[in-house]
Design a protein around this motif. Structure first.
Motif, PDB file in Angstrom:
ATOM      1  N   UNK A 255      -2.293  14.273   7.559  1.00  0.00           N
ATOM      2  CA  UNK A 255      -1.477  14.564   8.558  1.00  0.00           C
ATOM      3  C   UNK A 255      -1.814  13.651   9.841  1.00  0.00           C
ATOM      4  N   UNK A 256      -3.064  13.249   9.927  1.00  0.00           N
ATOM      5  CA  UNK A 256      -3.375  12.234  11.075  1.00  0.00           C
ATOM      6  C   UNK A 256      -2.730  11.062  10.770  1.00  0.00           C
ATOM      7  N   UNK A 257      -2.686  10.676   9.644  1.00  0.00           N
ATOM      8  CA  UNK A 257      -2.032   9.363   9.377  1.00  0.00           C
ATOM      9  C   UNK A 257      -0.905   9.334   9.334  1.00  0.00           C
ATOM     10  N   UNK A 258      -0.071  10.566   9.048  1.00  0.00           N
ATOM     11  CA  UNK A 258       1.398  10.670   9.316  1.00  0.00           C
ATOM     12  C   UNK A 258       1.749  10.535  10.847  1.00  0.00           C
ATOM     13  N   UNK A 259       0.931  11.291  11.541  1.00  0.00           N
ATOM     14  CA  UNK A 259       1.330  11.124  13.050  1.00  0.00           C
ATOM     15  C   UNK A 259       0.911   9.435  13.377  1.00  0.00           C
ATOM     16  N   UNK A 260       0.036   8.722  12.977  1.00  0.00           N
ATOM     17  CA  UNK A 260       0.074   7.570  13.258  1.00  0.00           C
ATOM     18  C   UNK A 260       1.147   6.701  13.112  1.00  0.00           C
ATOM     19  N   UNK A 261       1.691   6.935  11.734  1.00  0.00           N
ATOM     20  CA  UNK A 261       2.755   6.216  11.358  1.00  0.00           C
ATOM     21  C   UNK A 261       3.957   6.524  12.191  1.00  0.00           C
ATOM     22  N   UNK A 262       4.147   7.784  12.452  1.00  0.00           N
ATOM     23  CA  UNK A 262       5.484   8.189  13.138  1.00  0.00           C
ATOM     24  C   UNK A 262       5.295   7.512  14.480  1.00  0.00           C
ATOM     25  N   UNK A 263       4.095   7.482  15.142  1.00  0.00           N
ATOM     26  CA  UNK A 263       4.019   6.574  16.383  1.00  0.00           C
ATOM     27  C   UNK A 263       4.224   5.377  16.227  1.00  0.00           C
ATOM     28  N   UNK A 264       3.785   4.603  15.234  1.00  0.00           N
ATOM     29  CA  UNK A 264       3.985   3.205  15.264  1.00  0.00           C
ATOM     30  C   UNK A 264       5.535   2.850  14.833  1.00  0.00           C
ATOM     31  N   UNK A 265       6.155   4.030  14.130  1.00  0.00           N
ATOM     32  CA  UNK A 265       7.676   3.757  13.725  1.00  0.00           C
ATOM     33  C   UNK A 265       8.637   3.779  14.770  1.00  0.00           C
ATOM     34  N   UNK A 266       8.040   4.669  15.978  1.00  0.00           N
ATOM     35  CA  UNK A 266       9.044   4.525  17.155  1.00  0.00           C
ATOM     36  C   UNK A 266       8.391   3.388  18.304  1.00  0.00           C
TER      37      UNK A 266
ATOM     38  N   UNK B  10       4.895  12.198  22.008  1.00  0.00           N
ATOM     39  CA  UNK B  10       4.092  13.331  22.802  1.00  0.00           C
ATOM     40  C   UNK B  10       3.797  14.220  21.209  1.00  0.00           C
ATOM     41  N   UNK B  11       2.270  14.354  21.308  1.00  0.00           N
ATOM     42  CA  UNK B  11       1.766  15.226  20.010  1.00  0.00           C
ATOM     43  C   UNK B  11       1.383  16.452  20.755  1.00  0.00           C
ATOM     44  N   UNK B  12       1.758  17.798  20.524  1.00  0.00           N
ATOM     45  CA  UNK B  12       1.386  18.885  21.140  1.00  0.00           C
ATOM     46  C   UNK B  12       0.688  19.723  19.999  1.00  0.00           C
TER      47      UNK B  12
END
Length: 223
Positions: free
Chosen positions: A47-58, A138-140
């Motif tokens: 999940x953490x890597x998913x967040x990282x990739x989503x943030x990179x993606x935008x 933004x991650x909440x």
């Protein structure tokens, strides 16, 4: 949360082994969190890597995180930033923030991270009043009863196209139980209510299973 299935964790292990691999800085962060007695409620490695990739993606250059805990997810998010990027992460407990600071420094991303301590709503109110620059991502992942308030602040601190991610929005299916007395459930349901027919936000949510059992993420874009 109690429901689980050994197969869910086994698949998570397979994903990590094939796609992510070992990460000594992240392993050290979790070990440090355990020694400090922090609750084991971090996102999973996948999940953490998913967040990282989503943030990179935008293409995020400014990231806001509400709920630092021991900085495990903060490390992923900081790694998504370019050299000039910044992660502002909010934590209520000074003891947790101190653990997070050590973990973040050990991971080599300390120069990108600004930890702010205190009640998140107070910090966010001050950020809005002082004209804090807009965030791209933004991650909440904090106290669920304040999720509707965090949504309002996140929108104020965003721009068109900012991605918002809320964690723990399924709660083993209890999110569809209107009779639940759990404030985490009622707060999460209030978040869904605030997003229903909200012209400022385009959103969806996905259920997840794995080492973190049955839960889910809500993903949204600011219009």
């Amino acid at each position: 949360m109690s429901l689980s299935d050994p197969g869910w964790s086994a698949v998570d292990d397979y994903i990590v082994g094939k796609l992510i691999g070992e990460d000594t800085a992240l392993e050290a962060a979790l070990a440090n969190n355990r020694r400090a007695g922090l609750p084991p409620i971090d996102v999973s490695l996948a999940q953490g890597k998913m967040l990282q990739l989503l943030a990179r993606g935008v293409g995020a250059r400014r990231i806001l995180e509400i709920g630092t805990l021991g900085g495990y997810s903060s490390i992923f998010l900081a790694r998504a930033l370019g050299e000039d990027g910044v992660l502002v992460t909010l934590e209520l407990e000074p003891e947790y923030a101190a653990v997070a600071c050590a973990n973040i420094e050990h991971a080599g991303v300390g120069r990108s991270v600004d930890i702010r301590i205190g009640p998140a709503c107070d910090t966010l109110e001050a950020m809005c009043s002082e004209g804090e620059a807009a965030f791209d991502f933004v991650f909440i992942d904090a106290d669920k009863d304040n999720y509707p308030a965090y949504l309002d602040y996140a929108i104020q601190l965003s721009r068109q196209g900012t991605m918002l991610i809320f964690d723990n929005v399924v709660r083993e299916g209890e999110v569809i139980n209107p009779q639940s007395s759990d404030p985490k459930v009622s707060g999460t349901r209030a978040l869904y209510d605030a997003l229903q027919d909200n012209a400022k936000i385009d959103a969806t949510a996905i259920q997840t299973v794995g080492s973190k059992k049955w839960d889910g993420f809500l993903l949204a874009l600011v219009q």
